[in-house]
Design a protein around this motif. Sequence first.
Motif, PDB file in Angstrom:
ATOM      1  N   PHE A 186       0.765  -1.461   0.378  1.00 15.95           N
ATOM      2  CA  PHE A 186      -0.107   0.047  -0.333  1.00 15.95           C
ATOM      3  C   PHE A 186       0.712   1.266  -0.222  1.00 15.95           C
ATOM      4  O   PHE A 186       0.554   1.890  -0.244  1.00 15.95           O
ATOM      5  CB  PHE A 186      -0.630   0.197   1.002  1.00 15.95           C
ATOM      6  N   PHE A 187       2.464   0.900   0.430  1.00 18.81           N
ATOM      7  CA  PHE A 187       2.870   2.300   0.214  1.00 18.81           C
ATOM      8  C   PHE A 187       3.337   2.888  -0.556  1.00 18.81           C
ATOM      9  O   PHE A 187       3.969   3.842  -0.683  1.00 18.81           O
ATOM     10  CB  PHE A 187       3.845   1.773   1.653  1.00 18.81           C
ATOM     11  N   LEU A 188       3.532   1.388  -1.412  1.00 17.04           N
ATOM     12  CA  LEU A 188       4.077   1.964  -2.393  1.00 17.04           C
ATOM     13  C   LEU A 188       2.540   2.917  -3.322  1.00 17.04           C
ATOM     14  O   LEU A 188       4.072   3.795  -4.702  1.00 17.04           O
ATOM     15  CB  LEU A 188       4.185   0.496  -3.787  1.00 17.04           C
ATOM     16  N   PHE A 189       1.961   2.998  -2.773  1.00 19.89           N
ATOM     17  CA  PHE A 189      -0.109   4.540  -3.587  1.00 19.89           C
ATOM     18  C   PHE A 189       1.513   5.261  -3.337  1.00 19.89           C
ATOM     19  O   PHE A 189       1.154   6.725  -3.947  1.00 19.89           O
ATOM     20  CB  PHE A 189      -1.236   3.655  -3.242  1.00 19.89           C
ATOM     21  N   VAL A 190       1.449   5.129  -2.390  1.00 25.25           N
ATOM     22  CA  VAL A 190       2.255   7.004  -1.646  1.00 25.25           C
ATOM     23  C   VAL A 190       3.213   7.876  -1.953  1.00 25.25           C
ATOM     24  O   VAL A 190       3.841   8.340  -2.369  1.00 25.25           O
ATOM     25  CB  VAL A 190       2.154   6.985  -0.325  1.00 25.25           C
ATOM     26  N   GLY A 191       3.926   6.684  -3.112  1.00 24.95           N
ATOM     27  CA  GLY A 191       5.690   7.684  -3.860  1.00 24.95           C
ATOM     28  C   GLY A 191       5.395   8.199  -3.994  1.00 24.95           C
ATOM     29  O   GLY A 191       6.425   9.074  -4.152  1.00 24.95           O
ATOM     30  N   SER A 203       6.356  -2.960 -10.239  1.00 23.84           N
ATOM     31  CA  SER A 203       6.393  -1.823  -8.473  1.00 23.84           C
ATOM     32  C   SER A 203       7.503  -1.220  -9.313  1.00 23.84           C
ATOM     33  O   SER A 203       7.539   0.340  -8.525  1.00 23.84           O
ATOM     34  CB  SER A 203       6.827  -2.773  -7.528  1.00 23.84           C
ATOM     35  N   ILE A 204       8.638  -1.355  -9.287  1.00 20.13           N
ATOM     36  CA  ILE A 204       9.979  -0.447  -9.457  1.00 20.13           C
ATOM     37  C   ILE A 204       9.548  -0.121 -10.342  1.00 20.13           C
ATOM     38  O   ILE A 204      10.133   1.412 -10.494  1.00 20.13           O
ATOM     39  CB  ILE A 204      11.402  -1.414  -9.975  1.00 20.13           C
ATOM     40  N   ILE A 205       9.325   0.007 -11.426  1.00 20.79           N
ATOM     41  CA  ILE A 205       9.260   0.913 -12.877  1.00 20.79           C
ATOM     42  C   ILE A 205       8.380   1.516 -12.041  1.00 20.79           C
ATOM     43  O   ILE A 205       8.190   3.199 -13.039  1.00 20.79           O
ATOM     44  CB  ILE A 205       8.374   0.221 -13.690  1.00 20.79           C
ATOM     45  N   GLY A 206       7.228   1.154 -11.303  1.00 24.41           N
ATOM     46  CA  GLY A 206       6.328   2.258 -11.147  1.00 24.41           C
ATOM     47  C   GLY A 206       6.996   3.657 -10.036  1.00 24.41           C
ATOM     48  O   GLY A 206       6.101   5.038 -10.422  1.00 24.41           O
ATOM     49  N   VAL A 207       7.727   2.893  -9.885  1.00 16.38           N
ATOM     50  CA  VAL A 207       7.803   4.479  -8.221  1.00 16.38           C
ATOM     51  C   VAL A 207       9.252   4.670  -9.529  1.00 16.38           C
ATOM     52  O   VAL A 207       9.704   5.736  -8.333  1.00 16.38           O
ATOM     53  CB  VAL A 207       8.161   3.664  -7.287  1.00 16.38           C
ATOM     54  N   THR A 208      10.066   4.776 -10.296  1.00 15.51           N
ATOM     55  CA  THR A 208      10.892   4.971 -10.930  1.00 15.51           C
ATOM     56  C   THR A 208      10.681   5.674 -12.228  1.00 15.51           C
ATOM     57  O   THR A 208       9.903   7.014 -12.559  1.00 15.51           O
ATOM     58  CB  THR A 208      11.963   3.726 -10.991  1.00 15.51           C
ATOM     59  N   GLY A 209      11.142   4.746 -13.788  1.00 13.07           N
ATOM     60  CA  GLY A 209      10.953   5.397 -14.689  1.00 13.07           C
ATOM     61  C   GLY A 209       9.505   5.526 -15.248  1.00 13.07           C
ATOM     62  O   GLY A 209       9.110   6.233 -16.054  1.00 13.07           O
ATOM     63  N   VAL A 210       8.457   5.139 -14.472  1.00 11.42           N
ATOM     64  CA  VAL A 210       7.007   4.664 -14.589  1.00 11.42           C
ATOM     65  C   VAL A 210       6.822   3.921 -15.913  1.00 11.42           C
ATOM     66  O   VAL A 210       5.455   3.191 -16.437  1.00 11.42           O
ATOM     67  CB  VAL A 210       6.554   5.701 -14.329  1.00 11.42           C
ATOM     68  N   ALA A 244       1.518   6.454 -12.200  1.00 10.74           N
ATOM     69  CA  ALA A 244       3.115   5.680 -11.765  1.00 10.74           C
ATOM     70  C   ALA A 244       2.048   4.854 -10.204  1.00 10.74           C
ATOM     71  O   ALA A 244       2.162   4.080  -9.398  1.00 10.74           O
ATOM     72  CB  ALA A 244       4.135   6.493 -11.006  1.00 10.74           C
ATOM     73  N   HIS A 245       1.444   5.745  -9.217  1.00 10.72           N
ATOM     74  CA  HIS A 245       0.522   5.498  -8.012  1.00 10.72           C
ATOM     75  C   HIS A 245      -0.359   3.606  -9.312  1.00 10.72           C
ATOM     76  O   HIS A 245      -0.690   2.851  -8.520  1.00 10.72           O
ATOM     77  CB  HIS A 245      -0.847   5.867  -7.697  1.00 10.72           C
ATOM     78  N   ASP A 246      -1.122   3.416 -10.315  1.00 12.22           N
ATOM     79  CA  ASP A 246      -1.873   2.556 -10.113  1.00 12.22           C
ATOM     80  C   ASP A 246      -0.616   1.623 -10.971  1.00 12.22           C
ATOM     81  O   ASP A 246      -1.017   0.487 -10.473  1.00 12.22           O
ATOM     82  CB  ASP A 246      -2.661   3.411 -11.863  1.00 12.22           C
ATOM     83  N   ARG A 247       0.225   1.822 -11.497  1.00 10.41           N
ATOM     84  CA  ARG A 247       1.283   1.023 -11.652  1.00 10.41           C
ATOM     85  C   ARG A 247       2.096   0.069 -10.661  1.00 10.41           C
ATOM     86  O   ARG A 247       2.292  -1.068 -10.846  1.00 10.41           O
ATOM     87  CB  ARG A 247       2.479   1.498 -12.489  1.00 10.41           C
ATOM     88  N   ALA A 248       2.071   1.331  -9.122  1.00 11.14           N
ATOM     89  CA  ALA A 248       2.874   0.581  -8.280  1.00 11.14           C
ATOM     90  C   ALA A 248       2.291  -0.076  -7.503  1.00 11.14           C
ATOM     91  O   ALA A 248       2.454  -1.527  -6.578  1.00 11.14           O
ATOM     92  CB  ALA A 248       3.594   2.109  -7.171  1.00 11.14           C
ATOM     93  N   GLY A 249       1.114   0.095  -7.508  1.00 14.04           N
ATOM     94  CA  GLY A 249      -0.115  -0.690  -6.613  1.00 14.04           C
ATOM     95  C   GLY A 249      -0.003  -1.891  -6.794  1.00 14.04           C
ATOM     96  O   GLY A 249      -0.704  -3.146  -7.151  1.00 14.04           O
ATOM     97  N   PHE A 250      -0.592  -1.898  -8.656  1.00 13.59           N
ATOM     98  CA  PHE A 250      -0.866  -3.037  -9.520  1.00 13.59           C
ATOM     99  C   PHE A 250       0.457  -4.238  -9.192  1.00 13.59           C
ATOM    100  O   PHE A 250       0.404  -5.092  -9.311  1.00 13.59           O
ATOM    101  CB  PHE A 250      -0.498  -1.910 -11.427  1.00 13.59           C
ATOM    102  N   GLY A 251       2.243  -3.007  -9.218  1.00 14.98           N
ATOM    103  CA  GLY A 251       2.917  -4.567  -9.251  1.00 14.98           C
ATOM    104  C   GLY A 251       2.487  -4.949  -8.011  1.00 14.98           C
ATOM    105  O   GLY A 251       3.523  -6.310  -7.614  1.00 14.98           O
ATOM    106  N   GLY A 252       2.683  -4.253  -6.412  1.00 13.22           N
ATOM    107  CA  GLY A 252       2.686  -4.991  -5.404  1.00 13.22           C
ATOM    108  C   GLY A 252       1.851  -6.179  -5.062  1.00 13.22           C
ATOM    109  O   GLY A 252       1.786  -7.211  -4.516  1.00 13.22           O
ATOM    110  N   ALA A 253       0.372  -5.557  -6.538  1.00 12.21           N
ATOM    111  CA  ALA A 253      -0.508  -6.707  -5.784  1.00 12.21           C
ATOM    112  C   ALA A 253      -0.141  -7.784  -6.731  1.00 12.21           C
ATOM    113  O   ALA A 253      -0.428  -9.050  -6.225  1.00 12.21           O
ATOM    114  CB  ALA A 253      -1.574  -6.586  -6.405  1.00 12.21           C
ATOM    115  N   LEU A 254       0.748  -7.906  -7.301  1.00 17.98           N
ATOM    116  CA  LEU A 254       1.114  -8.949  -8.902  1.00 17.98           C
ATOM    117  C   LEU A 254       2.036 -10.533  -7.446  1.00 17.98           C
ATOM    118  O   LEU A 254       2.135 -11.213  -7.571  1.00 17.98           O
ATOM    119  CB  LEU A 254       1.735  -8.913  -9.754  1.00 17.98           C
TER     120      LEU A 254
END
Length: 655
Positions: free
Chosen positions: A457-462, A531-538, A566-576
């Motif tokens: 969840f904390f990836l969402f607020v990154g 998740s890494i892409i979501g909080v870096t390059g998106v 990025a919030h969508d991508r990181a959240g999807f990565g964490g769920a995956l």
Amino acid sequence: MPDWSYQTLFRPLLFLLPAKQARSLTLSAIGMLGKIPGGSLIIEIMGHMKPPASLSRPLATLSISSPIGLGAGLDTDLKATEALSRFGFGYIEIGPVTLQPCSDSEVVWRAPDRQAIYYSETMANPGMDNYVERLQNMRQLDVPIGARLGFSRGGNLQDATAERTELIQQLEPYCSFFTLDTFSHDSPSHEDLDDWLQHLVIMRKVTDHPLLLVIPPDLPEQEALGLLTIARTAGLDGLVIAGGVKHQIESLHQDTTRLTGAPSFERALQTCSIIRSNWPDATIVGSGGIQQPADALAFLDAGADVVQLHSGLVYSGPGLPKRINEAIWQSSCAQTTPDCMSSAPPTRTKRLLFPAWVWGILLGIGMLIGGGLAWWIAATSVMLPYDERFLGARATELKLVNAQLLSFMSHDRISLAGTMLSIGVIYFQLSLHGLKHGLHWARTVLLVSGAVGFASFFLFVGYGYFDYLHAILALLLFPLFLMAIREPANIQLLPLPIDLTNNRDWKNALWGQLLFVIIGCGLTGAGIIISIIGVTGVFVPSDLVFLCASAEALQAYNDRLIPLIAHDRAGFGGALVSDGIAVLLISLWGFRRGASWVWWTLLLAGIPGFVSGIGIHFAVGYVDFLHLFPAYVAALLFWLGLVLARPYLVEKSNG
């Protein structure tokens, strides 16, 4: 090296090598795993091989945790003893040990068509001093070690007595029991029973440890009964049936070899029955051609107290002791209450309104509702009012800026929704079929997967974006998660058809299990990367090709647009990652004959995941082949795995 990797990948490759080279390579690899930091944990995660506490039983005056032992002759150099002690064995027998090293000229030859291994009558060993040094440097094991004591070639029984006396004195600090060979290339005749009796009496006086006599299964009945009588008279604790049957092969240029494996099974079984009928209170260790659980049960039915493996590890795989433990457990517990299958004393925890499994079901239902709601939003409006407030722009305005932008966001959000539905199915099934019955591994899967999922969840607020709907859903579901894992689960097995044979269904299921392990690892790895892409390059390059825009152009239009994506991508990565861990652990621990709910869990969880992950790309026109290639491969492995595993998991027959 679990069975799903050994039978499918490693055994075919190892069998291309000469037997001695393959044995050395395998034991070195297993031994290295046992010695590295965390190696024991890896073995436990990969195999869950620890035997249930209820299988503990005596070996003479010694208590062992399982009626399955590892026989001498397999790991003569003690390369992998520490690791092998965690494979579900109740004890490990080292040796044969002699005072001086035996040269490495022994013959080791496989005969796969007969499920057999040929050995020289005198096996190579590094000698007593080397054994003592290696035992001194070995970490404390969870299982007792026994030593099979040989004697040097060409000597008489007086020489053997002196040699074995010294062996016992040197090895006694490290070994909990001893077994005495009665054969070697130049062994004294078994007809000299008076000399043998004197030898055994002296051996009995040398040590108080359990002492057993080893007899080969092809020994003539009268000769075997003669040795039985003097062993009983000398005060030994029992007999070990081991060593294979004599066999002569001209091409090996050996006078005589000993054949272990399937060809020795019937003779060994018959010898076991004869010993039990003539020595009712003896401790009997049965071995010889045990390749599948049915063989071990046959020895126990014939009168053996424990059984010992050797060639079965080579032909059936390192998971054989676990399968035998489960078969013994199931056969002894099938007519009793499930409490007999607990690995620990029952622990009572005060319930909060409902038992833990009901909270787990509610958690699964909550994930299904949340996933369904997310799917509906992503398939219709795509954006929620607070998304628009964060951007300071309406969805219609985004569409005017870039016609593909909403479709791109929809594809991310529906992929997340499908993953949430998949997780919901898994949690529901784990709770209904696992937690409800106190199944230990089911609780562990829920605990690990849920902890990762909620932590993500904390990836969402990154990027400084706070998703209110997701936060509300997490706040509602997290207490359900805590309630679901609050009660301990100590049951290791549930009543299922006993897995007796190495039949085609079992072999196909190993391939299916391998494919699902690959899928679980793939999903976990993909989730981490996303998740890494979501909080870096998106974005990845194919994303920008689909959008027909650069990241800079999107940033220039609205500096809050990329944080939202990025919030969508990181959240999807964490769920995956959470989903992948659950699939991986279920695949590692849940594959047992007749566990139909595991098959249905994988099927029902996979459908929404693959439909959303692949289908949405075609729905929005994002069909880049390289981008979707991993998903295509995963979908193919998914269906192949289901087809291969279905007869073993779903059908009850154990033909």
